[in-house]
Design a protein around this motif. Structure first.
Motif, PDB file in Angstrom:
ATOM      1  N   VAL A 118     -37.095  37.474  -3.669  1.00  0.00           N
ATOM      2  CA  VAL A 118     -38.091  37.290  -2.614  1.00  0.00           C
ATOM      3  C   VAL A 118     -38.249  35.786  -2.376  1.00  0.00           C
ATOM      4  O   VAL A 118     -38.276  34.999  -3.333  1.00  0.00           O
ATOM      5  N   ASN A 119     -38.377  35.384  -1.113  1.00  0.00           N
ATOM      6  CA  ASN A 119     -38.645  33.982  -0.781  1.00  0.00           C
ATOM      7  C   ASN A 119     -37.631  33.031  -1.414  1.00  0.00           C
ATOM      8  O   ASN A 119     -37.999  31.961  -1.915  1.00  0.00           O
ATOM      9  N   GLU A 120     -36.347  33.451  -1.432  1.00  0.00           N
ATOM     10  CA  GLU A 120     -35.273  32.617  -1.969  1.00  0.00           C
ATOM     11  C   GLU A 120     -35.467  32.283  -3.439  1.00  0.00           C
ATOM     12  O   GLU A 120     -35.069  31.228  -3.924  1.00  0.00           O
ATOM     13  N   LYS A 121     -36.108  33.211  -4.134  1.00  0.00           N
ATOM     14  CA  LYS A 121     -36.311  33.079  -5.581  1.00  0.00           C
ATOM     15  C   LYS A 121     -35.980  34.411  -6.235  1.00  0.00           C
ATOM     16  O   LYS A 121     -36.168  35.471  -5.654  1.00  0.00           O
ATOM     17  N   MET A 122     -35.494  34.336  -7.475  1.00  0.00           N
ATOM     18  CA  MET A 122     -35.272  35.533  -8.277  1.00  0.00           C
ATOM     19  C   MET A 122     -36.424  35.670  -9.259  1.00  0.00           C
ATOM     20  O   MET A 122     -36.935  34.672  -9.783  1.00  0.00           O
ATOM     21  N   HIS A 123     -36.846  36.910  -9.521  1.00  0.00           N
ATOM     22  CA  HIS A 123     -38.021  37.146 -10.354  1.00  0.00           C
ATOM     23  C   HIS A 123     -37.738  38.229 -11.402  1.00  0.00           C
ATOM     24  O   HIS A 123     -37.027  39.201 -11.132  1.00  0.00           O
ATOM     25  N   TRP A 124     -38.334  38.045 -12.577  1.00  0.00           N
ATOM     26  CA  TRP A 124     -38.284  39.022 -13.656  1.00  0.00           C
ATOM     27  C   TRP A 124     -39.659  39.088 -14.314  1.00  0.00           C
ATOM     28  O   TRP A 124     -40.402  38.102 -14.339  1.00  0.00           O
ATOM     29  N   ILE A 125     -39.971  40.235 -14.915  1.00  0.00           N
ATOM     30  CA  ILE A 125     -41.121  40.328 -15.810  1.00  0.00           C
ATOM     31  C   ILE A 125     -40.627  39.971 -17.210  1.00  0.00           C
ATOM     32  O   ILE A 125     -39.637  40.523 -17.692  1.00  0.00           O
ATOM     33  N   ILE A 126     -41.293  39.038 -17.860  1.00  0.00           N
ATOM     34  CA  ILE A 126     -40.865  38.551 -19.171  1.00  0.00           C
ATOM     35  C   ILE A 126     -42.040  38.521 -20.132  1.00  0.00           C
ATOM     36  O   ILE A 126     -43.208  38.637 -19.736  1.00  0.00           O
ATOM     37  N   SER A 127     -41.723  38.363 -21.386  1.00  0.00           N
ATOM     38  CA  SER A 127     -42.743  38.123 -22.415  1.00  0.00           C
ATOM     39  C   SER A 127     -42.169  37.162 -23.438  1.00  0.00           C
ATOM     40  O   SER A 127     -40.952  37.152 -23.680  1.00  0.00           O
ATOM     41  N   PRO A 128     -43.000  36.304 -24.041  1.00  0.00           N
ATOM     42  CA  PRO A 128     -42.505  35.361 -25.061  1.00  0.00           C
ATOM     43  C   PRO A 128     -41.921  36.096 -26.252  1.00  0.00           C
ATOM     44  O   PRO A 128     -42.359  37.202 -26.598  1.00  0.00           O
ATOM     45  N   LEU A 129     -40.931  35.502 -26.893  1.00  0.00           N
ATOM     46  CA  LEU A 129     -40.340  36.127 -28.077  1.00  0.00           C
ATOM     47  C   LEU A 129     -41.363  36.290 -29.184  1.00  0.00           C
ATOM     48  O   LEU A 129     -41.280  37.216 -29.992  1.00  0.00           O
ATOM     49  N   SER A 130     -42.358  35.387 -29.214  1.00  0.00           N
ATOM     50  CA  SER A 130     -43.362  35.418 -30.284  1.00  0.00           C
ATOM     51  C   SER A 130     -44.517  36.374 -29.998  1.00  0.00           C
ATOM     52  O   SER A 130     -45.311  36.663 -30.881  1.00  0.00           O
ATOM     53  N   ASP A 131     -44.621  36.867 -28.741  1.00  0.00           N
ATOM     54  CA  ASP A 131     -45.750  37.726 -28.388  1.00  0.00           C
ATOM     55  C   ASP A 131     -45.309  38.701 -27.305  1.00  0.00           C
ATOM     56  O   ASP A 131     -45.436  38.434 -26.115  1.00  0.00           O
TER      57      ASP A 131
ATOM     58  N   SER B 159     -46.654  41.357 -26.365  1.00  0.00           N
ATOM     59  CA  SER B 159     -47.756  42.010 -25.656  1.00  0.00           C
ATOM     60  C   SER B 159     -48.206  41.229 -24.421  1.00  0.00           C
ATOM     61  O   SER B 159     -48.915  41.751 -23.570  1.00  0.00           O
ATOM     62  N   SER B 160     -47.801  39.952 -24.326  1.00  0.00           N
ATOM     63  CA  SER B 160     -48.165  39.125 -23.175  1.00  0.00           C
ATOM     64  C   SER B 160     -47.008  39.101 -22.178  1.00  0.00           C
ATOM     65  O   SER B 160     -45.860  38.885 -22.573  1.00  0.00           O
ATOM     66  N   GLU B 161     -47.329  39.321 -20.898  1.00  0.00           N
ATOM     67  CA  GLU B 161     -46.290  39.378 -19.885  1.00  0.00           C
ATOM     68  C   GLU B 161     -46.545  38.358 -18.788  1.00  0.00           C
ATOM     69  O   GLU B 161     -47.695  38.041 -18.469  1.00  0.00           O
ATOM     70  N   TYR B 162     -45.432  37.863 -18.207  1.00  0.00           N
ATOM     71  CA  TYR B 162     -45.482  36.876 -17.139  1.00  0.00           C
ATOM     72  C   TYR B 162     -44.382  37.201 -16.132  1.00  0.00           C
ATOM     73  O   TYR B 162     -43.529  38.062 -16.370  1.00  0.00           O
ATOM     74  N   VAL B 163     -44.388  36.471 -15.028  1.00  0.00           N
ATOM     75  CA  VAL B 163     -43.295  36.547 -14.060  1.00  0.00           C
ATOM     76  C   VAL B 163     -42.463  35.280 -14.196  1.00  0.00           C
ATOM     77  O   VAL B 163     -42.987  34.171 -14.113  1.00  0.00           O
ATOM     78  N   LEU B 164     -41.167  35.449 -14.432  1.00  0.00           N
ATOM     79  CA  LEU B 164     -40.246  34.326 -14.475  1.00  0.00           C
ATOM     80  C   LEU B 164     -39.617  34.167 -13.097  1.00  0.00           C
ATOM     81  O   LEU B 164     -39.104  35.136 -12.528  1.00  0.00           O
ATOM     82  N   THR B 165     -39.641  32.953 -12.551  1.00  0.00           N
ATOM     83  CA  THR B 165     -39.122  32.673 -11.221  1.00  0.00           C
ATOM     84  C   THR B 165     -37.988  31.658 -11.293  1.00  0.00           C
ATOM     85  O   THR B 165     -38.127  30.622 -11.936  1.00  0.00           O
ATOM     86  N   LEU B 166     -36.868  31.963 -10.645  1.00  0.00           N
ATOM     87  CA  LEU B 166     -35.755  31.031 -10.520  1.00  0.00           C
ATOM     88  C   LEU B 166     -35.637  30.626  -9.057  1.00  0.00           C
ATOM     89  O   LEU B 166     -35.309  31.447  -8.197  1.00  0.00           O
ATOM     90  N   ASP B 167     -35.932  29.361  -8.765  1.00  0.00           N
ATOM     91  CA  ASP B 167     -35.809  28.827  -7.412  1.00  0.00           C
ATOM     92  C   ASP B 167     -34.328  28.579  -7.124  1.00  0.00           C
ATOM     93  O   ASP B 167     -33.695  27.754  -7.785  1.00  0.00           O
ATOM     94  N   LEU B 168     -33.764  29.282  -6.120  1.00  0.00           N
ATOM     95  CA  LEU B 168     -32.333  29.192  -5.864  1.00  0.00           C
ATOM     96  C   LEU B 168     -31.930  27.894  -5.186  1.00  0.00           C
ATOM     97  O   LEU B 168     -30.760  27.515  -5.218  1.00  0.00           O
ATOM     98  N   GLU B 169     -32.868  27.183  -4.567  1.00  0.00           N
ATOM     99  CA  GLU B 169     -32.548  25.888  -3.967  1.00  0.00           C
ATOM    100  C   GLU B 169     -32.543  24.791  -5.023  1.00  0.00           C
ATOM    101  O   GLU B 169     -31.589  24.032  -5.152  1.00  0.00           O
TER     102      GLU B 169
END
Length: 385
Positions: free
Chosen positions: A237-250, A252-262
Motif C-alpha cells: 500500500v502507498n508504495e510500501k510493503m507491510h507485515w505484522i511483526i513481533s520482537p523476538l524477545s516478546d 505477545s507484542s505486535e507491530y506493523v513493519l513497513t518497507l519504503d520501496l523508494e
C-alpha cells in the motif's frame, strides 16, 4: 440525380477527413479518447501506425490509462491463477443485470518453462496491473515470474545467490518516483530476518532499454523480529510493503513493519492504542490506505477495520465495524475483507465461496457471486522488463 445528392457524399467524406485530421494532430485529444479503451483493444491499435504505437507506449499515456481504469465505476475485475499457469479474469458489470464475463488467459511464458513445473501460484495480490507468480519444479526447485495478464508479457526473475537459508515469502510492489516494480523476499535466520529486493525495470513505463536497471538481488537489511503468519501475508500500500511483526524477545507484542520501496528503509509502526487486539486477521489495501482487520471475540463476533492515517505518528482511525448475521454460527476466520468500491461498500467473501458487498450504513450483505473468483485487479499497459 440532383446536384444536392451529388454534393452530399463529398461533404460527408470531407467532414470525416477533417475529423481524422483534427484527432491525429491533437495528441491530447487522442490520449483522452484512447485512454478509455481496454488493453486488449489498444494492443491491436499499436499496429495501426508508428504514431499510435509510440503514443500507447509513452509513460504519460500508460499512467493516464491506468488512472482511468482504476476509477472505472461500472466494471470490477477479479483475477485468479490456476495451478497449470492459466489466468482467469472475471469482469462484473455493476449495473442492474450485473453481467459477468470470464476470460481465460495463457501468458507468453518462455519456451518450455511450463514443462519444468508441477504447479504455478500467484504470490500476494495484483500490483498496478502486474502479478508475481511462483513456479514449483517437479524436483522441488522454485522460480519467480512477473507477469502482465492484460498484455500476457512475462519475465523470469533470476534465483540469485544460493544462501544457507530458505526463502519464506515473496511480494511485488511499485515505486512511482522511478517507475519501477520491485520484488521483495525474505528468509529466516536465528537473529531475525534478512530481506532482499529485485528491481524489475522501467522498460514498460518508458518503452526503451536505455534505463535498464541492475539485474540482481540486493540485500536491504536484517531485522530482529518475527513475522506473524497468522496475521496474513505482506501487503503493498502507498508504495510500501507491510507485515505484522513481533520482537523476538516478546511474541505477545505486535507491530506493523513497513518497507519504503523508494528509500528502501524500514520503519516500525505501533498498532492502534484504543483497539482490542484480540486477534489480528489481516493487513489489506482499503482504497489506497493501509487497513488493519481485527476479529473481536466476545460471544458476539465482529470485525473492526482500522485505517492508518499518519505513518510517522502511528495514528489509526476505526473506520468500520462489521457485525452481521452471516450464519447461525459465524466464523470470522472464514470472513475476509478484500477491498472497497464506490459508495463506500466493502467487498467480502465468506467461507471461500460467497462473494458479496457489505453496506455499513444498514449493516446488510448483498451477494454478488456464489463462488469467490480471486483478487481485485486493474489492468495496465506496462511491460514487466
Amino acid at each position: 440525380m440532383s446536384l444536392d445528392a451529388m454534393v452530399k457524399p463529398e461533404e460527408e467524406s470531407s467532414c470525416r477527413t477533417s475529423s481524422r485530421s483534427i484527432v491525429s494532430s491533437n495528441e491530447d485529444l487522442m490520449v483522452n479518447i484512447l485512454s478509455r479503451l481496454p488493453v486488449k483493444v489498444l494492443s491491436r491499435f499499436k499496429c495501426v501506425s508508428k504514431q499510435w504505437n509510440m503514443l500507447t507506449s509513452d509513460p504519460y499515456f500508460i499512467s493516464a490509462h491506468h488512472g482511468r481504469a482504476t476509477q472505472e465505476p461500472n466494471i470490477m475485475k477479479l483475477l485468479s491463477v490456476t495451478r497449470a499457469g492459466l489466468i482467469s479474469v472475471c469482469s462484473i458489470e455493476e449495473k442492474e443485470e450485473r453481467k459477468v464475463t470470464h476470460d481465460l488467459i495463457r501468458p507468453n511464458y518462455p519456451d518450455g518453462i511450463l514443462q519444468k513445473y508441477k504447479s504455478v501460484y500467484m504470490v500476494g495480490v495484483p500490483c498496478n496491473g502486474l502479478i508475481c507468480l511462483e513456479c514449483v519444479y517437479h524436483e522441488g526447485w522454485r522460480a519467480i515470474l512477473v507477469c502482465n495478464p492484460a498484455t500476457r508479457d512475462t519475465i523470469v526473475i533470476p534465483r540469485g545467490k544460493k544462501r544457507e537459508y530458505d526463502y519464506l515469502e515473496l511480494g511485488l510492489g511499485f515505486c512511482s518516483s522511478s517507475n519501477e516494480f520491485k520484488v521483495v523476499r525474505f528468509y529466516e535466520m536465528e537473529e531475525g530476518y534478512g530481506f532482499e529486493l529485485f528491481t524489475v525495470g522501467q522498460r514498460g513505463a518508458r518503452g526503451t532499454h536505455s534505463l535498464k536497471p541492475l539485474q540482481s538481488w540486493r540485500h536491504v537489511g536484517y531485522l530482529p523480529y518475527q513475522i506473524c503468519y497468522q496475521s496474513g501475508r505482506m501487503c503493498h500500500v502507498n508504495e510500501k510493503m507491510h507485515w505484522i511483526i513481533s520482537p523476538l524477545s516478546d511474541s505477545s507484542s505486535e507491530y506493523v513493519l513497513t518497507l519504503d520501496l523508494e528509500l528502501e528503509e524500514f520503519k516500525v509502526v505501533s498498532l492502534p492504542e484504543d483497539a482490542r487486539l484480540d486477534f489480528v486477521v489481516d493487513l489489506i489495501d482499503l482504497g489506497g490506505q493501509l487497513c488493519l482487520v481485527l476479529a473481536i471475540r466476545d460471544g458476539s463476533n465482529w470485525l473492526e477495520l482500522w485505517v492508518l492515517k499518519d505513518y510517522p505518528n502511528s495514528i489509526w482511525s476505526k473506520e468500520y465495524q462489521i457485525h452481521v448475521n452471516i450464519s447461525e454460527n459465524p466464523d470470522l476466520d472464514s470472513l475476509k475483507v478484500i477491498g472497497i468500491r464506490r459508495r463506500r461498500r466493502l467487498l467480502l467473501f465468506i467461507d471461500n465461496s460467497t462473494f458479496c458487498y457489505y453496506d455499513p450504513k444498514n449493516n446488510s450483505l448483498e451477494m454478488i457471486m456464489e463462488e469467490y473468483p480471486g483478487s481485485l485487479y486493474v489492468e495496465n499497459l506496462v511491460i514487466p522488463f
